[in-house]
Scaffold this active site. Structure first.
Site, PDB file in Angstrom:
ATOM      1  N   SER A 123      -9.803   1.882   2.766  1.00 54.17           N
ATOM      2  CA  SER A 123      -8.576   2.598   2.069  1.00 54.17           C
ATOM      3  C   SER A 123      -7.615   1.662   1.173  1.00 54.17           C
ATOM      4  O   SER A 123      -7.076   2.032   0.359  1.00 54.17           O
ATOM      5  CB  SER A 123      -8.040   3.495   2.912  1.00 54.17           C
ATOM      6  OG  SER A 123      -7.245   2.902   3.713  1.00 54.17           O
ATOM      7  N   LYS A 183       0.614  -1.078   0.075  1.00 56.98           N
ATOM      8  CA  LYS A 183      -0.063  -0.105   0.022  1.00 56.98           C
ATOM      9  C   LYS A 183       0.923   1.087  -0.075  1.00 56.98           C
ATOM     10  O   LYS A 183       1.954   1.248   0.733  1.00 56.98           O
ATOM     11  CB  LYS A 183      -1.031   0.189   1.240  1.00 56.98           C
ATOM     12  CG  LYS A 183      -2.160   1.159   1.284  1.00 56.98           C
ATOM     13  CD  LYS A 183      -2.913   0.877   2.280  1.00 56.98           C
ATOM     14  CE  LYS A 183      -3.751   2.167   2.690  1.00 56.98           C
ATOM     15  NZ  LYS A 183      -4.773   1.702   3.749  1.00 56.98           N
ATOM     16  N   SER A 236      -9.655  -0.758   7.048  1.00 50.92           N
ATOM     17  CA  SER A 236      -9.531  -0.649   5.741  1.00 50.92           C
ATOM     18  C   SER A 236      -8.669  -1.663   5.067  1.00 50.92           C
ATOM     19  O   SER A 236      -8.257  -1.544   3.806  1.00 50.92           O
ATOM     20  CB  SER A 236      -8.264   0.388   5.774  1.00 50.92           C
ATOM     21  OG  SER A 236      -8.772   2.027   5.837  1.00 50.92           O
TER      22      SER A 236
END
Lengths: 95, 476, 447
Positions: free
Chosen positions: C119, C44, C143
């Site tokens: 996210s 990420k 997330s």
């Protein structure tokens, strides 16, 4: 939240807001604050606040420098500085 | 004095350590700009603080020396405000639960009496970087950012500028004893902000102002004396004090308004989630206690009471821990305290001053000085030869007994040898001998001088005088 | 390798899960030996990998080349795994759709008109499409688990403090952990066991001390009320409950009385911490710096104004406000007490049960934009996931059923350090109900 409070809060957060943003954010912030106010119904009598979970032991570091990895980290960091003069980082004057 | 005045101090000291308080960059900010920086102290995304145990240890030492209550759970907090010298735009400090609270310091006043000054708290935090301003831009050096800083906050128990000056001096002396900081005010390793308020007696605290930029204990005194006077003038005229922060200007010897309460910050303190609370264990406090030293004011009292030193001598010896420790080791070797004190504050200090070195850097070990005292006290050398020997010891870095031998400085106490020289001197100065014989005893001094000149000062002076007198007066 | 790149590029035209894809860039930083030898993984874009950029999905870090590597990434590299790229995300982790990325749009591999969740949307989408067998994400309030559920992969939020956060760009430090999106339970477990452990660079890492009771007998199931879940999710949830019953677990229905307060408490704490964590982005030391500023204050304000997106500004404002003097008791302190209350709720349940099953999100993957769920509705929907963050507990999203062509996951949570207990439940389910893949899926990386 009224716009005055919003602007005051934005100043504390060093956020410049244009007029459109003030309009829309005032509405969104207010909606969230209304949601937050739901917490007032909760019975928290006698409860200790939890700021961190699980940690029980002390965590410290010995007062020793890192093993010299040979690479020059400070130069790597300086490369990423937007404005510099020699090894100094430069910004507009503080008045 | 019509008004009562209240003075409180906020003192920051830079702690001595190898590395910064939350990262392993060297705690050495005199280096080339921005060399001692890493993702942590430069506030990079993803970097986290990691607490330096040495900084905790030194913080606790100061707490202990200031008789603080040690919080069982010390918590770090974030203090939020934007300023370019602070990389994260929040400072990691302690607010709700610092290492030490509710302590006191016994301040010795000019008249020798003591006053208890309450300590509000002692907390550990990170220092900011340095900004250098010129006409159109500011230059930033973050070498100092993240170095360990300890803040000590007093209650407003001081009453005048002079009190505050004494506090800063004695506090500085104490933290130097503790070896937690070098305490250099000019270089900023000890920084002091002072706040003051005045009021009519019995009315409690007044509206306070804070003065910054006080980089010597003398300025602390001057600035506070100025502020107290300024407050008085305002109140006399029926005016009101504005709560504000003021900057001391040494050139003009005045203070100037810097910012008022209205534009003061809302720091939005909250517990630092990246650092767990530090639980002060009995083991840690044991370590702190075993590292404690006798503090200067206690030591001074002991020297006066147990060693019969004068107040001045005791003050001189306790001025620096190095000197006092050295003095103690000299006593331990069996040296007499007054002899030790007067040599230390006199001839030894003279040599050190002239050569611009500290006691520690000099070749004057306690053992050597004890040996020197022994040579003098057993009359192997005279006091005056002893003083010369001190200089030779410094230059040649040798034991005094060795130097005495090498240089043949041993006092001549053999009667036959002394008589021989006396005879020579008397023969050379018959007129003086006659004068002495006629009762002008003062002239003996001249003969003694000649004798010392002839022997290089090595004759035992008492013995020589006796022999001279015998030879002149006894031969009648 | 060429075929793998082609495979990734073809998928990327449809889903846009990577912000940067370059399997060669950091190859030299990985060990040539180890249990994960040569296995590609995505990271990420709020987690540091030296050589790659670290944008956090934000304009303020758009061209920020990262000079260091996160501890968790380094541990994986030491075991042979290779970082192939950086995954798209909601700006600074603030969002549930990845639509809040300032740098690209990510679509769901099962239906590209829908979001991958957020996210960590890029991480989940890439795993679902088979671009990588696992990817690191971060989980502040769900997330990792929510996008894993939306994309039909496994999503682990570990116990707080078990995985070093060093190198994870902070959004809400006391809530978040690095998490794992993976194609299987086994992969999730392997990665977790490698990245966990005390790190001197992260003082919040803790000693890992599981109870040793890895097998569950009783699983508590959170009772859901009328209208709490969409029809599809409700249906899937019922199937999951039936499945664990069929597998022989004793199932009891339970309630979490504090659940209705967790969303406001979560957002108060998250935004408060974010307001400080994001203060460091000011145009002085790195990142976007606006030209023409006349004072340092100008420089900071201008850079933050053009660098941050709307959602980030909203959260910074909220967080700043709730911490202001005079408001702390009402918001921040109260939220911390609710945190204690939800922790007490969980503890009560775990006195009776070994694990707790609960939904991940009230809906399946929704359409881009606000037509299905408004921003506020998206936030309110965090209730099932953010509870574990408030309490610091481990939680695993497990793919369950496919409803109308979209995967729906279910969540299990357990006491602190009981990740293995979660893996064993998940593994049992996986044996009987294997994971399904979207159309066009191929395990190209393994060929």
């Amino acid at each position: 939240m009224d716009k005055g409070e919003l602007v005051k809060t934005a100043a504390l957060a060093k956020l410049k807001l244009d007029e459109n943003e003030v309009e829309t954010l005032a509405i969104e912030v207010s909606a969230m604050l209304e949601n937050f106010s739901m917490m007032m119904e909760a019975d928290v009598e006698g409860l200790e606040p939890t700021t961190q979970t699980l940690q029980q032991e002390n965590r410290t570091r010995r007062d020793e420098g890192p093993i010299d990895s040979g690479d020059n980290l400070s130069n790597d960091l300086l490369e990423r500085v937007p404005e510099k003069e020699g090894r100094f980082i430069v910004i507009p004057n503080v008045i | 004095m019509k008004y009562q005045s209240f003075v409180g101090l906020e003192i920051h000291i830079q702690l001595i350590s190898e590395t910064k308080v939350f990262c392993s960059c060297p705690n050495n900010f005199g280096d080339e700009p921005n060399t001692n920086i890493c993702p942590v102290c430069l506030g990079y995304p993803g970097a986290l603080p990691s607490l330096n145990e040495e900084a905790v240890f030194k913080a606790l030492k100061v707490c202990k020396a200031l008789n603080c209550h040690i919080n069982e759970k010390a918590v770090f907090d974030r203090k939020n405000y934007f300023y370019p010298d602070m990389p994260k735009n929040y400072q990691i400090t302690q607010f709700e639960s610092p290492f030490g609270v509710d302590g006191y310091f016994n301040l010795e006043l000019d008249d020798g009496s003591f006053k208890k000054i309450r300590i509000h708290d002692v907390h550990l935090e990170e220092d900011a970087g340095k900004m250098i301003h010129d006409g159109y831009q500011s230059r930033l050096d973050y070498n100092r950012a993240g170095t360990p800083l300890l803040e000590i906050v007093t209650e407003p128990d001081l009453v005048a500028g002079r009190d505050a000056e004494l506090f800063v001096q004695q506090f500085r002396q104490m933290v130097r004893y503790l070896e937690v900081t070098d305490g250099n005010m000019e270089e900023g390793s000890l920084r002091c902000d002072a706040n003051t308020s005045i009021n009519l007696p019995g009315m409690g605290l007044g509206t306070k102002t804070e003065v910054k930029n006080l980089n010597s204990s003398r300025f602390v005194n001057k600035a506070l004396t100025y502020e107290i006077k300024r407050h008085g003038k305002i109140l006399d005229k029926g005016g009101e004090i504005i709560q504000e922060t003021r900057l001391w200007d040494e050139k003009t010897s005045t203070s100037k308004s810097m910012r008022t309460k209205e534009d003061s910050h809302d720091y939005r303190y909250f517990p630092e989630p990246d650092l767990p609370p530090y639980r002060v264990t009995a083991e840690m406090m044991g370590k702190v206690e075993s590292a404690m030293v006798e503090l200067p004011n206690d030591r001074k009292k002991r020297y006066i009471k147990d060693q019969n030193l004068s107040v001045e001598q005791a003050a001189f010896i306790t001025g620096e821990r190095e000197t006092a420790d050295w003095f103690d080791s000299l006593l331990k070797l069996g040296a007499e305290s007054n002899q030790s004190a007067s040599w230390l504050s006199g001839d030894i200090q003279k040599v050190l001053n002239r050569e611009e070195v500290t006691l520690e850097e000099s070749p004057f070990t306690a053992e050597r000085i004890k040996e020197l005292f022994d040579l003098i006290n057993t009359k192997k050398i005279s006091n005056n030869i002893g003083k010369d020997l001190l200089q030779a010891m410094f230059k040649e870095d040798k034991d005094p007994s060795l130097l005495v031998k090498e240089k043949g400085l041993e006092q001549v106490s053999d009667t036959g040898a002394v008589e021989k020289v006396v005879d020579e001197v008397l023969a050379a100065h018959p007129a003086v001998v006659d004068a002495v014989r006629a009762g002008e005893d003062k002239q003996v001094g001249f003969l003694m001088g000649q004798l010392m000149k002839a022997t290089g000062g090595k004759v035992n002076p008492q013995m020589a005088r006796e022999i001279i007198m015998n030879k002149i007066k006894g031969s009648e | 390798m060429k075929k793998y790149k082609e495979y990734v590029e073809n998928w990327e035209k449809k889903i846009g899960s990577f912000l940067q894809f370059d399997p060669e860039k950091a190859k030299a930083d990985s060990s040539s030996e180890g249990p994960l030898k040569g296995i590609p993984f995505g990271v990420k874009d709020n987690i540091a990998v030296k050589g790659f950029d670290m944008t956090c999905g934000s304009k303020i870090l758009e061209n920020f080349n990262c000079p260091y590597t996160a501890t968790a990434v380094e541990k994986l590299q030491n075991k042979g795994a290779v970082v192939v790229g950086k995954m798209n995300m909601d700006e600074f982790g603030m969002g549930s759709s990845t639509d809040n990325s300032a740098l690209g749009e990510t679509n769901n591999p099962w239906d590209t008109s829908r979001v991958a969740g957020g996210s960590s949307g890029g991480s989940a989408a890439a795993v679902a499409a088979g671009l990588v067998p696992f990817a690191l994400g971060s989980d502040t309030g769900g997330s990792v688990r929510q996008p894993a559920s939306f994309c039909g992969v496994y999503g682990l939020k570990p116990t707080y403090g078990t995985v070093s956060r060093y190198g994870l760009t902070a959004y809400a430090s006391s809530l978040e952990t690095i998490g794992i999106c993976a194609e299987s339970t086994a992969m999730t477990r392997d990665v977790f066991n490698i990245i966990k452990g005390i790190d001197v660079m992260d003082n919040t890492t803790v000693d890992y001390k599981p109870s040793g009771k890895d097998d569950s007998n009783t699983i508590a199931v959170l009772k859901v009320g009328e209208g709490d879940l969409s029809d599809d999710v409700l249906n899937s949830y019922k199937v999951s409950q039936q499945r664990i019953t069929d597998l022989g677990y004793t199932v009891t229905e339970v309630e979490l009385p504090t659940l209705k307060y967790v969303v406001p408490a979560y957002y108060v704490i998250a935004t408060a911490e974010a307001s400080a964590n994001l203060a460091r982005f000011n145009g002085i030391r790195y990142g976007l710096a606006e030209k023409g500023a006349e004072t340092p204050s100008d420089l900071m304000q201008m850079s933050r104004h053009s660098g941050f997106g709307d959602e980030v500004k909203l959260r910074i404002l909220l967080g700043t406000y709730v911490l202001r003097s005079g408001f702390q008791d009402q918001y921040y302190h109260r939220a911390q007490k609710i945190r204690t209350a939800i922790l007490n709720d969980f503890n009560r349940i775990f006195e009776q049960a070994d694990a707790l099953m609960l939904p991940v999100f009230p809906t399946g993957a929704f359409h881009h934009g606000s037509s299905d769920l408004t921003q506020l509705q998206q936030k309110s929907a965090d209730l099932y996931t953010c509870s574990a963050n408030l309490a610091g507990l481990p939680a695993l999203a497990v793919p369950s059923t496919i409803e109308k062509g979209l995967p729906i996951g279910v969540q299990f949570t357990a006491p602190a350090f009981e990740e293995e207990r979660l893996f064993r439940i998940s593994e049992k389910l996986e044996e009987v109900f294997p994971v399904q893949n979207p159309e066009g899926y191929s395990k190209e990386w393994n060929k």
